[in-house]
Enzyme design. Structure first.
Site, mmCIF file in Angstrom:
data_model
loop_
_atom_site.group_PDB
_atom_site.id
_atom_site.type_symbol
_atom_site.label_atom_id
_atom_site.label_comp_id
_atom_site.label_asym_id
_atom_site.label_seq_id
_atom_site.Cartn_x
_atom_site.Cartn_y
_atom_site.Cartn_z
ATOM 1 N N GLU A 187 12.983 -8.042 3.337
ATOM 2 C CA GLU A 187 14.005 -7.872 2.294
ATOM 3 C C GLU A 187 13.405 -7.051 1.156
ATOM 4 O OE1 GLU A 187 17.036 -10.899 0.542
ATOM 5 O OE2 GLU A 187 15.369 -10.896 -0.855
ATOM 6 N N VAL A 221 0.847 -1.207 0.000
ATOM 7 C CA VAL A 221 0.000 0.000 0.000
ATOM 8 C C VAL A 221 0.876 1.249 0.000
ATOM 9 C CG1 VAL A 221 -1.609 1.377 1.398
ATOM 10 C CG2 VAL A 221 -2.015 -1.074 1.095
ATOM 11 N N SER A 279 27.071 -14.556 -11.143
ATOM 12 C CA SER A 279 26.083 -15.013 -12.122
ATOM 13 C C SER A 279 25.756 -13.943 -13.167
ATOM 14 C CB SER A 279 24.790 -15.393 -11.397
ATOM 15 O OG SER A 279 24.279 -14.278 -10.682
ATOM 16 N N GLU A 283 8.405 2.350 -10.609
ATOM 17 C CA GLU A 283 7.553 1.997 -11.747
ATOM 18 C C GLU A 283 6.459 1.038 -11.274
ATOM 19 O OE1 GLU A 283 7.520 3.210 -14.697
ATOM 20 O OE2 GLU A 283 6.170 1.780 -15.668
ATOM 21 N N SER A 334 9.979 -23.294 1.356
ATOM 22 C CA SER A 334 11.262 -22.600 1.162
ATOM 23 C C SER A 334 11.871 -22.199 2.494
ATOM 24 C CB SER A 334 11.092 -21.345 0.304
ATOM 25 O OG SER A 334 10.371 -21.628 -0.861
#
Ligand code: GTP
Ligand code: MG
Length: 204
Positions: free
Chosen positions: A140, A22, A115, A41, A52
């Protein structure tokens, strides 16, 4: 571990993610309504899946009492922006807010991961009010351009497809693609800068 245990653990994180969505979406609206450019954006958020979390508990050999403290990404917010400069404006804005306290940051935009992954990561403390009273959770926040998000999304699906063991020749192509995105991000910033300069000289 039973359902009641997980419900109690995850409840505050779901609230935190909902509230932050929000708040960040409101920044987009506030900018639109005042005719200003929004450094954000779009924004997405998720609470980590129990499976997980369990993987991480095993990997890091955690006790179930350490989940809140040691797993920093149970609540995840991803902020997508247009230009690399926007990332640092958003970081500054988060530092200036008093509803989020920055615990740590990782600048993978400048320190690109092996990577080829790029993003700015922050772990922040955020207070939520639950039925059991106030609770400070960790969130995070990943901040990245649309280009960086494009790369990370494709690389993530390839990791999934190759069961986290991407063959070297594909790795090389991903590295090349990451380099191409750096060029693209820089070119877009430069075009943006030129447009802004020509607009300001026009106004004089
Ligand atoms: P872990 O979450 O245990 O891996 O902790 P960490 O300290 O290594 O966190 P890190 O900042 O490296 O990464 C956290 C998150 O960033 C991951 O869960 C992904 O969402 C994202 N990420 C990091 N590296 C990569 C990468 O190479 N490719 C993609 N697609 N995403 C990445
Ligand atoms: Mg990692």
């Amino acid at each position: 571990m039973e359902i009641q245990f997980w419900r109690e653990i995850l409840e505050p994180y779901q609230l935190g993610v909902n509230e932050l969505l929000v708040k960040f979406n409101h920044i987009i609206d506030e900018c639109k309504n005042s005719g200003r450019y929004s450094p954000i954006e779009s924004v997405e958020g998720r609470v980590k899946k129990i499976s997980s979390i369990l993987d991480k508990v095993q990997r890091k050999k955690l006790d179930s009492s350490e989940i809140d403290e040691k797993i920093e990404d149970i609540a995840g917010i991803r902020i997508i922006c247009q230009f690399v400069e926007d990332i640092y404006d958003i970081v500054k804005m988060i530092h200036n807010r008093n509803d989020m306290i920055v615990k740590l940051e990782k600048d993978y935009v400048n320190d690109i991961k092996e990577s080829g992954y790029r993003s700015f990561h922050m772990i922040v403390y955020y207070n939520v009010e639950t039925l059991n009273g106030p609770k400070v959770i960790q969130v995070e926040i990943q901040i990245r351009t649309m280009g960086m998000d494009f790369w990370a999304t494709i690389e993530h699906s390839l990791q999934y497809k190759y069961k986290y063991n991407i063959p070297p020749q594909i790795r090389e192509r991903l590295s090349a693609a990451s380099a191409a995105i750096i060029k693209l991000d820089n070119e877009m910033s430069s075009v943006h800068q030129e447009i802004r300069e020509s607009q300001s000289s026009f106004r004089k």
